[in-house]
Design an enzyme around this catalytic site. Structure first.
Site, PDB file in Angstrom:
ATOM      1  N   GLU A   1      -3.091  -4.576  -3.224  1.00  0.00           N
ATOM      2  CA  GLU A   1      -3.592  -5.458  -4.285  1.00  0.00           C
ATOM      3  C   GLU A   1      -3.623  -4.733  -5.626  1.00  0.00           C
ATOM      4  O   GLU A   1      -3.263  -5.280  -6.659  1.00  0.00           O
ATOM      5  CB  GLU A   1      -5.016  -5.933  -3.950  1.00  0.00           C
ATOM      6  CG  GLU A   1      -5.133  -6.740  -2.676  1.00  0.00           C
ATOM      7  CD  GLU A   1      -5.473  -5.878  -1.464  1.00  0.00           C
ATOM      8  OE1 GLU A   1      -4.861  -4.799  -1.295  1.00  0.00           O
ATOM      9  OE2 GLU A   1      -6.330  -6.297  -0.681  1.00  0.00           O
TER      10      GLU A   1
ATOM     11  N   CYS B   1     -10.304  -5.012   0.500  1.00  0.00           N
ATOM     12  CA  CYS B   1     -11.396  -4.052   0.673  1.00  0.00           C
ATOM     13  C   CYS B   1     -12.362  -4.165  -0.510  1.00  0.00           C
ATOM     14  O   CYS B   1     -12.064  -4.795  -1.535  1.00  0.00           O
ATOM     15  CB  CYS B   1     -10.847  -2.633   0.803  1.00  0.00           C
ATOM     16  SG  CYS B   1     -10.326  -1.893  -0.751  1.00  0.00           S
TER      17      CYS B   1
ATOM     18  N   ASN C   1       0.835  -1.201   0.000  1.00  0.00           N
ATOM     19  CA  ASN C   1       0.000   0.000   0.000  1.00  0.00           C
ATOM     20  C   ASN C   1       0.875   1.257   0.000  1.00  0.00           C
ATOM     21  O   ASN C   1       1.976   1.278   0.565  1.00  0.00           O
ATOM     22  CB  ASN C   1      -1.019  -0.004   1.147  1.00  0.00           C
ATOM     23  CG  ASN C   1      -0.418  -0.211   2.512  1.00  0.00           C
ATOM     24  OD1 ASN C   1       0.599  -0.871   2.673  1.00  0.00           O
ATOM     25  ND2 ASN C   1      -1.048   0.364   3.525  1.00  0.00           N
ATOM     26  N   ILE C   2       0.371   2.257  -0.694  1.00  0.00           N
ATOM     27  CA  ILE C   2       1.102   3.521  -0.861  1.00  0.00           C
ATOM     28  C   ILE C   2       0.147   4.647  -0.469  1.00  0.00           C
ATOM     29  O   ILE C   2      -0.827   4.920  -1.184  1.00  0.00           O
ATOM     30  CB  ILE C   2       1.556   3.700  -2.325  1.00  0.00           C
ATOM     31  CG1 ILE C   2       2.426   2.521  -2.773  1.00  0.00           C
ATOM     32  CG2 ILE C   2       2.319   5.023  -2.480  1.00  0.00           C
ATOM     33  CD1 ILE C   2       2.746   2.520  -4.271  1.00  0.00           C
ATOM     34  N   GLU C   3       0.423   5.263   0.680  1.00  0.00           N
ATOM     35  CA  GLU C   3      -0.494   6.291   1.189  1.00  0.00           C
ATOM     36  C   GLU C   3      -0.060   7.688   0.757  1.00  0.00           C
ATOM     37  O   GLU C   3       1.003   7.879   0.163  1.00  0.00           O
ATOM     38  CB  GLU C   3      -0.582   6.174   2.716  1.00  0.00           C
ATOM     39  CG  GLU C   3      -1.169   4.820   3.125  1.00  0.00           C
ATOM     40  CD  GLU C   3      -1.432   4.681   4.608  1.00  0.00           C
ATOM     41  OE1 GLU C   3      -0.922   5.499   5.405  1.00  0.00           O
ATOM     42  OE2 GLU C   3      -2.174   3.739   4.956  1.00  0.00           O
TER      43      GLU C   3
HETATM   44  N1  THU Z   1      -5.322  -1.452   2.446  1.00  0.00           N
HETATM   45  C1  THU Z   1      -4.776  -2.278   1.492  1.00  0.00           C
HETATM   46  O1  THU Z   1      -3.642  -2.056   1.039  1.00  0.00           O
HETATM   47  N2  THU Z   1      -5.512  -3.336   1.065  1.00  0.00           N
HETATM   48  C2  THU Z   1      -6.752  -3.649   1.529  1.00  0.00           C
HETATM   49  O2  THU Z   1      -7.428  -4.504   0.970  1.00  0.00           O
HETATM   50  C3  THU Z   1      -7.248  -2.962   2.744  1.00  0.00           C
HETATM   51  C4  THU Z   1      -6.659  -1.629   2.990  1.00  0.00           C
HETATM   52  C5  THU Z   1      -4.538  -0.300   2.910  1.00  0.00           C
HETATM   53  C6  THU Z   1      -5.100   1.026   2.474  1.00  0.00           C
HETATM   54  C7  THU Z   1      -4.526   1.948   3.544  1.00  0.00           C
HETATM   55  O3  THU Z   1      -3.221   2.334   3.139  1.00  0.00           O
HETATM   56  C8  THU Z   1      -4.410   1.069   4.770  1.00  0.00           C
HETATM   57  O4  THU Z   1      -4.506  -0.266   4.315  1.00  0.00           O
HETATM   58  C9  THU Z   1      -5.482   1.311   5.819  1.00  0.00           C
HETATM   59  O5  THU Z   1      -6.757   1.208   5.282  1.00  0.00           O
END
Ligand code: THU
Length: 138
Positions: free
Chosen positions: A61, A92, A48-50
């Site tokens: 994903e 998600c 994940n990249i915020e």
């Molecule tokens: N996140 C994912 O990378 N995949 C998911 O299926 C659920 C959520 C990440 C998004 C965000 O950076 C962090 O988790 C918190 O929601």
């Protein structure tokens, strides 16, 4: 990544675990790793990249799928996802929709956590009765 065929779910989970280490998650602190296995055996990882503009954050994903698609891949067999959660982390809703768009209905989603718990479902099971391209035609 190489053309190596990773046989077991455990090996995919291990790659996802390594990808999770590369997560950029300074806002949530919630690190996620993923790996997608293409039908030709290639593997693409994602984390994940915020962003300080929170809504721009991208899930692990979708990063993995985007890497594969942009390399010309069509056709996937498995996707694994891992996080430090009380039970295996499910994708998600947005990721389920994207997975369904790009993958066959029998794609296996391998969900894991750092404690070694694993659950496997098809994308069809995770997103029943979806909106899809068939609804774009009258
Ligand atoms: N996140 C994912 O990378 N995949 C998911 O299926 C659920 C959520 C990440 C998004 C965000 O950076 C962090 O988790 C918190 O929601």
């Amino acid at each position: 990544m190489g053309k190596l065929k990773y046989g077991s779910n455990e090996q995919l989970i291990d790659l996802a675990r390594q990808a999770r280490e590369r997560a950029y998650a300074p806002y949530s602190g919630f690190r996620v790793g993923a790996v997608v296995e293409c039908r030709d055996g290639r593997l693409f990882t994602g984390c994940n990249i915020e962003n300080s503009s929170y809504g721009l954050s991208i899930c692990a994903e979708r990063v993995a799928l985007g890497k594969a698609l942009s390399e010309g891949v069509r056709g996937f067999s498995r996707i694994a996802v891992i996080a430090d959660t009380h039970s295996p982390v499910p994708p998600c809703g947005a990721c389920r929709q994207v997975i369904l768009e790009l993958c066959d209905e029998d794609l296996l989603v391998i969900m894991a956590n750092l404690q070694g718990q694993v659950e496997t479902r098809t994308i069809n099971e995770l997103l029943p009765a979806p909106f899809d391209q068939s609804f774009l035609q009258k």
